[in-house]
Design an enzyme around this catalytic site. Structure first.
Site, short mmCIF file in Angstrom:
data_model
loop_
_atom_site.label_atom_id
_atom_site.label_comp_id
_atom_site.label_asym_id
_atom_site.label_seq_id
_atom_site.Cartn_x
_atom_site.Cartn_y
_atom_site.Cartn_z
N LYS A 173 0.83 -1.20 0.00
CA LYS A 173 0.00 0.00 0.00
C LYS A 173 0.86 1.25 0.00
O LYS A 173 0.68 2.16 -0.83
CB LYS A 173 -0.92 0.01 1.22
N ASP A 233 -6.48 0.82 0.78
CA ASP A 233 -6.60 1.10 2.21
C ASP A 233 -7.97 0.61 2.67
O ASP A 233 -8.69 -0.08 1.93
CB ASP A 233 -6.39 2.59 2.49
#
Length: 276
Positions: free
Chosen positions: A146, A164
């Site tokens: 991420k 997320d």
């Protein structure tokens, strides 16, 4: 008697299954791309909400954003960036001093450890310069997929999908995936959305999750994606209660976009949402 503004989850899921029961993979891709186009119109202001000037600063800010709001990170990073200018500065940082600076972001001991180790790794492996490939980034302390995709997309202009909590929630609600694993979600969504759009698409999804499609009570009746979303009805569908759930500096514009009276949006909602 008017129908309830919010349907039970079981009823929503049942209706969803029926509505999209016959959707083919190509049909899902077409719907996903249409929704992505609508999101671009809905959130023309979408952007990375972490303040930074260099790739290293973005890496640091993204590490600090774990379990912390972007607003709080942006309050702390000016102090961090002034004190630590280079990878060497992070590598040589006094642990207690850094912990004191990072304390407001939460999990400050773990974050201090990550930043010191990141600085050391950059000095040892990359001559103090942050690399710009996914494989090299994820091999660094404190940087997972991420964070790496945030860095690639926003500091190096390399398309990346940032999965997320908002992204994971929304693409499942959209019926694009039925998956919780972030890496699997990343690859599945990559098959639906054109690569050149990955970075901005991620921002738009996150904006939508923070401003419209909230975790506990989405503003279904004020959502520009309502006609294409199988989860429509999880939140209020009537105008007044839905409009009250809109958040962010453009909350009243969001209401206007879907034909609602902007005066239904309370003044307090205009403040930038303080959501991790």
């Amino acid at each position: 008697m008017s129908r309830p503004a919010t349907l039970p989850v079981s009823a929503v899921l049942a209706r969803s299954a029926k509505r999209f029961a016959g959707e083919t993979p190509i049909g899902r891709k077409r719907r996903a791309r249409k929704m992505a186009r609508v999101l671009a119109e809905t959130h023309p202001d979408a952007h990375c909400e972490l303040d930074f000037e260099t790739p290293l600063q973005l890496a640091v800010a993204t590490i600090l954003s774990a379990q912390c709001t972007d607003k709080k990170v942006n309050e702390v990073t000016p102090i961090v960036f002034k004190r630590y200018l280079s990878a060497a500065d992070y590598a040589a940082a006094d642990r207690m001093e850094m912990e004191a600076i990072l304390r407001p972001t939460g999990f400050f001991r773990a974050k201090t450890d990550s930043l010191i180790k990141l600085g050391q790794a950059l000095e040892e492996r990359h001559e103090g310069v942050l690399p710009h490939t996914l494989d090299e980034l994820v091999a660094l302390p404190g940087i997972g997929r991420k964070t790496a995709n945030v860095i690639l997309g926003n500091a190096f202009d390399v398309p990346g999908i940032t999965v997320d909590t908002h992204f994971r929630r929304l693409v499942n609600r959209f019926g694009w995936v039925h998956e919780e694993d972030p890496v699997k979600i990343e690859f599945l969504v990559a098959e639906l959305i054109e690569k050149r759009d990955w970075t901005m698409f991620s921002h738009r999804i996150i904006f939508h999750g923070r401003r419209v499609c909230h975790a506990k009570k989405p503003a279904c009746g004020a959502c520009s994606l309502a006609t294409m979303c199988p989860s429509y009805g999880l939140g209020p569908t009537e105008a007044a209660p839905a409009a009250k759930l809109l958040k962010g500096p453009r909350a009243r514009e969001l209401a206007i976009q879907v034909g609602l009276d902007p005066d239904l949006v309370p003044a307090a909602a205009i403040a930038t949402p303080d959501v991790p």
